[in-house]
Design an enzyme around this catalytic site. Structure first.
Site, short mmCIF file in Angstrom:
data_model
loop_
_atom_site.label_atom_id
_atom_site.label_comp_id
_atom_site.label_asym_id
_atom_site.label_seq_id
_atom_site.Cartn_x
_atom_site.Cartn_y
_atom_site.Cartn_z
N CYS A 64 -16.31 -8.18 6.20
CA CYS A 64 -16.15 -8.48 7.63
C CYS A 64 -16.54 -7.24 8.40
CB CYS A 64 -14.70 -8.88 7.93
SG CYS A 64 -13.58 -7.49 8.12
N CYS A 68 -15.22 -3.20 -0.08
CA CYS A 68 -13.84 -3.51 0.32
C CYS A 68 -13.32 -4.67 -0.52
CB CYS A 68 -13.77 -3.83 1.80
SG CYS A 68 -14.50 -5.42 2.20
N LYS A 98 -6.01 7.27 12.12
CA LYS A 98 -6.39 7.80 10.82
C LYS A 98 -6.79 9.27 10.91
CE LYS A 98 -8.04 3.29 9.24
NZ LYS A 98 -9.20 2.51 8.74
N CYS A 134 -13.42 -1.45 6.48
CA CYS A 134 -12.62 -0.69 5.51
C CYS A 134 -13.50 0.10 4.54
CB CYS A 134 -11.72 -1.62 4.71
SG CYS A 134 -10.41 -2.33 5.70
N ARG A 162 0.85 -1.19 0.00
CA ARG A 162 0.00 0.00 0.00
C ARG A 162 0.88 1.24 0.00
NH1 ARG A 162 -3.68 -0.12 4.97
NH2 ARG A 162 -4.80 -1.75 3.84
N LYS A 212 -3.95 1.42 14.97
CA LYS A 212 -3.85 2.34 13.84
C LYS A 212 -4.47 3.69 14.16
CE LYS A 212 -7.85 0.04 11.78
NZ LYS A 212 -8.22 -0.82 10.65
N ARG A 244 -1.64 6.77 9.59
CA ARG A 244 -1.59 6.23 8.23
C ARG A 244 -1.82 7.34 7.20
NH1 ARG A 244 -4.56 0.37 8.60
NH2 ARG A 244 -3.29 -0.52 10.27
N CYS A 304 -7.85 -10.83 1.19
CA CYS A 304 -7.88 -10.29 2.56
C CYS A 304 -8.03 -11.41 3.58
CB CYS A 304 -9.02 -9.29 2.72
SG CYS A 304 -9.13 -8.67 4.40
#
Lengths: 566, 598
Positions: A474, A429, A210, A478, A75, A208, A144, A435
C-alpha cells in the site's frame, strides 16, 4: 485548530481515554467476539498491538456467518534493535505458543508477532515484559521504537550512538500507568494520584513519530525517512554530536496529491548533552502545531511544510532555549546491510545474516526459526535486528565462530553467501493476509518476483549488481518504498505503481514510472531499463543514478533530494 | 426532544425512547425512524381482518431508501448527505448500510437509491458483498414496482472502473425496476460527478414522492392454517437455495446451514417446529451392499403392495446406516455365526449396544457374510424413516423459506468412511436440487406469550430453534427478554451463527448470551457450568415466570443441564434436592421447561 467539532475522531478517543485506558479491560473480557471495540482498537496501538484479521479467510468466514478471524499483532519496543539470547528465547517461545509460529523482523528494527488470539494477548505481552521487553508505544501517536545503525559495534563512539537511541527511547516513553495496569496487573495506587503526561499531554501527538540515528557512512536506518533523523558526527573515534534532520516520512495516499513522501531537512547540529532537549522540542512543536483535524496531514513533514523550515527551526530554538549549530559535513555510502562476518574494534565478531522479508519461520528445508533458537541457546553475545529486516549475531568471541558457523549452515541460514545483488537489497512489508491496509501482496509476492527479476538481470549481465528493491502492499510506506531504486507500491491484487530512480544511500526519492500495472508490464518496463543500464552506464554508476542522468524519469511533483538548511 | 412530546406512547415507554435516542447522531436517528416505520407497517392492528389492512408496503410507498456500500467512508458520506438533503426537503427517507439492510424488504421498496464504491479492480466493499451476491442470485425478486438510481464510486485507473455500481444498475433494471437516471460514475475526484448526480437524484425523489398514487389494496398476506397439501407421506419437493458450511475451516465438525424454498407449497410452520426430510441413501453405499451380497440392483422386488427395483428399495425405502435387533437376529440365523448369536443373548446387552452404535448394515455384511435373496433382504431391513430437524428460521422473517442447521455426521470407522444417511444426503445436495420435506409441528417447544422471558440452552446444532425464536421475537417486538446459553468445542470455528447473535445483542433482540467453548482451555467447560455460574440470575428469571428450553444432545448435555438446574433451584430456592426436582417437574407440567433433544 481548537475547534472541537472539527477534530478528528481519534482526537476525541484519545481525549476521553483516561490516558490510554479506554475500555480495553472490558473489551478483552468480552467473550462474544474475538475483537475489541473500535475505540479500543485505536488505543491498543499505543500499547504496542494492532487488531488484525486473517484476510485470506475473511470472505469464507463471512459466508460461514462467523466474524472475521480476528487476531492481534504485537510489536516490541527494542531500541536500536538489540536483544539478548534470553530475550530471543522468550520471543521464540511466545511465537510458538500463542502466535503463528513465526517472528517478523520489522523495518524499524524490532520484532512483530502475528496471529495472537484475544484470549492470549495479555499473557503474550506479559511474557515479553518478564524478560524486560516492553511493547508500550511501539505503535500509536507517540514516539515509537528509536532505531539506530545496526552496524556492528566498530568503535566506542558507535556504542555511544546506540546508547543515545536507548536514552531517547526511555526518555520519550509515555508516562501513563495504563500499560502496567492492563497487561501486568499493576494495582492502582491507593488514593489515585493525578496522572499526567508532561511531554505529550492528554491527547498525545497528532500522529506517529519516528526517530532514527545513523552513523555515517552507513545509512541503514534511512535517516531521511524519519520524523527526527540524527546523523552521528564522529571524528577520531569521538562522538561530537548529531546533525538534526526533521520532517522525513514515507506515507502517502493514492490519488491524493496533498499527501506525499518527504525527506527530512537537515537544520543544524547539536552536541550530545543537548540531544534530549532538542528531541523534546521537536516533539513539542509537532504536538502544538500538528494538524489534529485531518490525520492524512498530521505527520511532522506537513507541519514543517506548512510552517516553513526556517519558521519551524526558529520555533524549535525558542522553545529549547539555544540555537542549533551549523550542520557538520557527513557522507553516506549506502543504506543496505553488509552480510557475513566482520570484526569489531574489541576483537569480537559479528555475523550479518540475510532474512528474506525479515520472516523467521520453520519451512520445509529452511528451519530458520529453530536454527536461531539453537543459536540463542549457545550464543554468548547479543542479537541485532536491522532496519533492512536482517539479523546480526553480534559480539561473538573468536572462539565461538566455528560453532556459530556450523549452526548457521546446519539450519540453512547461510543463504547470504549466495545472494544476487538485488536480493541483498530487497525489503518487503508484511501486507496480506494480516495487514488491514494492504491493497496488494508484498511479503508473499517477493519470493515469486525475485527470480523473475534475477532472470532479467542475468540476461543483461547485472546479476551481481547491487540494486535497492522495495516492495509495499500500500502507499503508507512501511518498507520505505519511496527510497527504492526500484519500488512496487500496491494498488490492487496483482497491480502496483512502479517507481524507480532513488539513489543507493537513501538521499533521493524515486518517482512514478508507471501507475497501476501488472506483473508482465512491470517486468517488461524493468527489462528495458536494465538493457539501457547494462549498455550505457558509467563506471561504478548505480542503477538509480543512471536513470536520473539519462533523463529516463518523469519530472517529480515534490522535492526529491535530501536538503540541508543549515 | 423530550419524551413528553412523544405523546402517543404509553407512559412507561417514554423514558425508554428517551434513553434510546440519547446521544444518537442524525444518521442513526434517520435510520431509526425508517426502521420504526417499517415495523409499524408490518404490524397488523388487532381486531381487523387482514383483508381490510393496508399493505405492509404502504409506508415504503412514500419513502426513499438510500442504500450505501462503503469501504473508506466516501459512499457513506455521500449517502448521508443525500439523506440529510432529502429529509430537509420534507421527504421521508432512510439511509441504510448495505449489510444492515434486510433484502426481503426490497420487494416493498418503491424508490431506492444506491451509492456504492468499487474496490480495486471489481470488488464490492466488504459491507456490500452479501447484497451484491443476493441481487445477482436467482433469489432476487422481481422489482417491477421499483424506481431506482445508482451512484457508483471508483478509481478510473482500474480497467473495471465502477464495476460494482454498473453491475447493480444493470441488475436492478433486469429485475424489472425502472431506472430514474443514468448511473453516476464518480472518479477519485468524487464531487465533480457526485454532486450534480445527487442534485438530480434529489429532484427526482421530490417528484416521485409527490406524485405517487396510492397503492392498490392488497389482500391478505397469510392464509389461515389448514390441512396442508403436503405431509409426511406426501412430502413437498423443496428446492435447496443455499448449502453453506457454518463451521470454520479448523473445525472438526462440518455443520451446514441449509435454506430451502417452500414457495408454492402453502406450508406454514411456527418457531420450534421441525422439518421432516426424506433422505436417499448414497449410491456408493447401495452399490457396496449389492456387491457384498452379489445381488442385482435391477431386479424387481415386490413387498406388500409396493414394487421397485432392489436398488430403489435400498436407496429410497430402507435403512442402511442403522442396524436393528431383528435384522441382526435374521442375519445371525442366515450366517450361522455363533459369535453373532452370542451377541443376541441377554448377557451381551452392552456388547450389542456398542455394536449398534458403531456398525452399519455393511459392517455386518462384511464381517459375518451370509446369503440373502433380494426379497428377504428388503423384508428384513427396517423401512426408511424421515429425519426431523429443528427449524432454524421464523417464517415471519424468511417468508417462503425454511432454514436448517445440520451437522454432517461423517467419520471413519475401521478404515472405512461412515456417515449419517440424512445429514450426508443434505450435505451433498447442490443448490437447486429438490429435497422431499414436510412440517412436523412441535407444540411443546413453542414460544410463550410475548411478555415472558425465555432462557434458551443449546449445544451444537441444538442452537437451531433459538435462531427461529430470536428472529420471531425480534420481528414481533416481543417485550420479554431472550437469554441464550450456547456451547460447542471452539470459539473460533464452532460459534454457530456468531455474527447473527452479535447483531441481535447490539439491537437489543438478545438480552444475554453466555458461551461455553469446551476445548479452548485446559479444563473442559460446558453449558451446565455457565448455568451454575449464573445460578442466581437463572433462578430469578424462572421465579419471574421465564420459560426455559433445552435443545441438543439427549445423552449427556440434557442430563447434565437438568442436574445443574436442580442444583440451582435447590441452592437459590433453598430447597431439598427432592423439592427441587419436584419444582422442575412442575415447571415441565406448566410447559415452562421444554426439551427438544435427540
Amino acid at each position: 485548530m481548537t475547534d472541537a467539532a472539527a477534530l478528528s475522531e481519534l482526537e476525541r478517543i484519545k481525549a476521553n481515554s483516561r490516558f490510554l485506558r479506554g475500555t480495553l479491560v472490558e473489551s478483552l473480557a468480552d467473550p462474544v467476539t474475538g475483537a475489541i471495540s473500535e475505540d479500543d482498537n485505536k488505543l491498543l496501538k499505543f500499547h504496542g498491538s494492532y487488531q488484525q484479521d486473517d484476510r485470506d479467510l475473511r470472505e469464507e468466514r463471512r459466508k460461514q456467518k462467523l466474524e472475521p478471524a480476528y487476531q492481534f499483532m504485537v510489536r516490541a519496543r527494542l531500541a536500536g534493535g538489540v536483544l539478548s539470547p534470553a530475550q530471543w528465547l522468550s520471543f521464540d517461545h511466545i511465537a510458538r505458543t500463542w502466535a503463528n509460529h513465526t517472528l517478523r523482523i520489522t523495518t524499524r528494527q524490532t520484532f512483530q508477532l502475528h496471529g495472537i488470539l484475544k484470549r492470549d494477548l495479555k499473557r503474550s505481552i506479559a511474557a515479553m515484559n518478564n524478560v524486560l521487553v516492553s511493547t508500550v508505544a511501539a505503535c500509536g501517536d507517540v514516539n515509537r521504537n528509536v532505531v539506530a545503525s545496526a552496524n556492528p559495534v566498530a568503535s566506542p563512539a558507535h556504542r555511544l550512538a546506540y546508547r543515545w537511541a536507548e536514552r531517547l527511547s526511555d526518555h520519550l516513553k509515555p508516562k501513563t500507568r495504563a500499560y502496567h495496569e492492563i497487561w501486568l496487573d499493576e494495582q492502582l495506587v491507593a488514593g489515585g494520584e493525578e496522572e499526567s503526561e508532561p511531554l505529550y499531554g492528554p491527547t498525545y501527538l497528532p500522529r506517529k513519530f519516528k526517530i532514527g540515528i545513523a552513523v555515517p557512512p552507513t545509512n541503514d536506518v534511512d535517516v531521511f525517512a524519519q520524523d527526527l533523523g540524527l546523523i552521528a558526527i564522529i571524528e577520531h573515534g569521538e562522538l561530537l554530536g548529531f546533525n538534526v534532520a526533521v520532517g522525513g516520512g514515507m506515507g502517502a495516499s493514492h490519488g491524493d496529491a496533498s499527501t506525499y513522501p518527504r525527506l527530512a531537512s537537515v537544520i543544524g547540529f547539536v552536541e550530545p548533552e543537548q540531544l534530549l532537549r532538542t528531541a523534546e522540542g521537536v516533539i513539542e512543536v509537532q504536538r502544538d502545531h500538528g494538524d489534529r483535524q485531518e490525520r492524512k496531514h498530521a505527520r511532522l513533514k506537513y507541519t514543517i511544510d506548512r510552517m516553513g523550515v526556517a519558521a519551524f527551526k526558529a520555533e524549535l530554538e525558542r522553545r529549547i532555549g539555544f540555537a542549533l549549530q551549523p550542520s557538520r559535513a557527513y557522507r553516506f555510502e549506502h543504506n543496505g546491510d553488509r552480510y557475513g562476518w566482520t570484526e569489531g574494534d574489541d576483537g569480537r565478531w559479528h555475523l550479518t545474516l540475510q532474512i528474506e522479508s525479515g520472516r523467521l519461520a520453520d519451512l520445509p528445508g529452511q528451519p530458520h526459526l529453530s536454527g536461531l533458537r539453537a543459536i540463542a541457546e549457545e550464543h554468548q553475545g547479543d542479537f541485532r535486528l536491522t532496519c533492512n529486516q536482517n539479523l546480526i549475531i553480534a559480539n561473538v568471541p573468536a572462539s565461538q565462530r566455528i560453532r556459530i558457523n556450523a549452526l548457521v549452515a546446519e539450519y540453512k541460514l547461510d543463504g547470504y553467501r549466495r545472494l544476487s545483488g538485488i536480493r541483498q537489497h530487497a525489503v518487503a512489508c508484511v501486507a496480506l493476509p494480516t495487514c488491514g491496509l494492504a491493497m496488494a501482496e508484498s511479503e508473499r509476492y517477493l519470493p515469486q518476483l525475485l527470480p523473475k527479476l534475477e532472470a532479467s538481470l542475468e540476461r543483461h549481465g547485472l546479476l551481481d549488481e547491487p540494486i535497492v528493491l522495495r516492495l509495499s502492499g500500500c502507499p503508507n510506506g512501511c518498507s520505505r518504498p519511496y527510497l527504492g531504486e526500484i519500488a512496487l507500491v500496491g494498488r490492487a491484487i496483482g497491480r502496483y505503481d512502479l517507481r524507480v530512480g532513488a539513489d543507493f544511500a537513501g538521499q533521493r526519492l524515486n518517482r512514478v514510472l508507471r501507475e497501476n500495472i501488472d506483473e508482465s508490464e512491470i517486468l517488461a518496463e524493468l527489462d528495458a531499463l536494465f538493457a539501457r543500464y547494462a549498455a550505457e552506464r558509467r563506471e561504478q554508476e548505480r542503477f538509480g543514478d543512471f536513470l536520473v542522468r539519462s533523463g529516463l524519469l518523469p519530472t517529480a511533483r515534490h522535492p526529491i533530494d535530501a536538503e540541508v538548511f543549515a | 426532544m423530550t419524551a413528553a412530546t412523544l405523546s402517543p406512547l404509553p407512559e412507561d415507554k417514554q423514558p425508554l425512547v428517551a434513553r434510546l435516542i440519547d446521544g444518537l447522531e442524525a444518521p442513526a436517528l434517520l435510520w431509526l425512524s425508517g426502521y420504526l416505520a417499517g415495523v409499524a407497517g408490518q404490524r397488523q392492528l388487532p381486531g381487523k381482518s387482514a383483508a381490510a389492512e393496508p399493505s405492509p408496503a404502504n409506508d415504503t410507498q412514500a419513502r426513499l431508501t438510500v442504500l450505501y456500500g462503503s469501504q473508506t467512508g466516501n459512499a457513506k458520506r455521500l449517502a448521508e448527505d443525500l439523506g440529510r438533503r432529502a429529509s430537509a426537503a420534507g421527504l421521508a427517507v432512510r439511509v441504510v448500510r448495505a449489510d444492515a439492510y434486510a433484502t426481503r424488504e426490497l420487494k416493498q421498496e418503491r424508490l431506492l437509491y444506491v451509492v456504492v464504491s468499487t474496490q480495486g479492480d471489481a470488488e464490492p466493499p466488504d459491507d456490500s458483498r452479501a447484497l451484491v451476491e443476493f441481487l445477482a442470485s436467482a433469489r432476487a425478486p422481481k422489482l417491477e414496482a421499483l424506481r431506482y438510481a445508482v451512484l457508483g464510486l471508483g478509481d478510473s485507473s482500474y480497467p473495471n472502473f465502477c464495476a460494482i455500481g454498473r453491475q447493480l444498475d444493470e441488475r436492478l433494471a433486469a429485475l424489472g425496476a425502472q431506472r430514474l437516471l443514468p448511473a453516476g460514475e464518480a472518479d477519485v475526484d468524487l464531487e465533480t460527478v457526485a454532486q450534480p448526480w445527487l442534485d438530480h437524484a434529489l429532484q427526482q425523489a421530490r417528484e416521485q414522492l409527490k406524485t405517487s398514487a396510492p397503492l392498490a389494496k392488497v389482500t391478505t398476506l397469510r392464509t389461515a392454517r389448514s390441512t396442508p397439501a403436503w405431509h409426511r407421506e406426501q412430502p413437498f419437493q423443496a428446492p435447496l437455495l443455499l448449502n453453506q458450511r457454518v463451521t470454520g475451516r479448523d473445525s472438526d465438525r462440518d455443520v451446514r446451514h441449509l435454506e430451502l424454498s417452500l414457495e408454492g407449497s402453502g406450508l406454514r410452520y411456527a418457531p420450534g417446529d421441525a422439518l421432516g426430510v426424506w433422505p436417499t441413501q448414497s449410491p456408493a453405499l447401495v452399490d457396496a451392499v449389492l456387491a457384498s451380497l452379489r445381488l442385482d440392483g435391477d431386479n424387481l422386488v415386490r413387498v406388500g403392495d409396493e414394487e421397485h427395483t432392489l436398488r430403489t428399495w435400498l436407496a429410497e425405502h430402507r435403512e442402511l446406516t442403522q442396524l436393528t435387533r431383528p435384522f441382526v437376529a435374521a442375519h445371525a440365523e442366515r450366517s450361522g455365526d455363533t459369535q453373532l448369536r452370542e451377541l443376541l443373548l441377554p448377557t451381551s446387552r452392552d456388547a450389542l449396544a456398542a455394536l449398534f452404535s458403531q456398525w452399519q448394515v455393511l459392517d455386518l455384511l462384511h464381517r459375518h457374510p451370509a446369503e440373502w435373496t433380494a426379497e428377504t433382504l428388503v423384508a428384513a431391513l427396517r423401512p426408511l424413516a424421515p429425519r426431523l430437524y429443528s427449524i432454524a428460521s421464523a417464517q415471519s422473517v424468511v417468508g417462503d423459506e425454511v432454514h436448517l442447521t445440520v451437522s454432517h455426521v461423517d467419520y471413519a470407522f475401521d478404515g472405512q468412511a461412515r456417515w449419517g444417511a440424512a445429514s450426508r444426503y443434505l450435505a451433498q445436495r447442490a443448490e437447486g436440487e429438490n429435497v422431499p420435506v414436510f412440517i412436523e409441528a412441535n407444540e411443546r417447544f413453542h414460544l410463550p406469550a410475548d411478555d415472558r422471558d425465555i432462557i434458551m440452552i443449546g449445544a451444537g446444532t441444538g442452537v437451531a430453534p433459538y435462531r427461529a425464536f430470536v428472529q420471531e421475537r425480534a420481528e414481533r417486538g416481543a417485550a420479554g427478554r431472550n437469554w441464550l446459553v450456547f456451547g460447542n468445542p471452539h470459539f473460533y470455528s464452532d460459534f454457530l451463527y456468531q455474527v447473527e447473535w452479535q447483531q441481535a445483542l447490539k439491537r437489543g433482540q438478545l438480552h444475554r448470551l453466555d458461551l461455553a467453548f469446551s476445548r479452548d482451555q485446559a479444563e473442559k467447560r460446558y453449558v451446565q457450568h455457565r448455568l451454575l455460574e449464573q445460578g442466581r440470575r437463572l433462578y430469578e428469571w424462572l421465579e419471574n415466570g421465564a420459560h426455559l428450553y433445552v435443545c441438543g444432545d439427549a445423552n449427556r448435555m440434557a442430563k447434565d443441564v437438568h442436574k445443574a438446574l436442580a442444583a440451582i433451584v435447590a441452592e437459590h430456592g433453598a430447597r431439598s434436592s427432592e423439592d427441587a426436582e419436584a419444582w422442575l417437574s412442575q415447571l415441565i407440567q406448566q410447559g415452562r421447561y421444554a426439551r427438544d433433544v435427540y
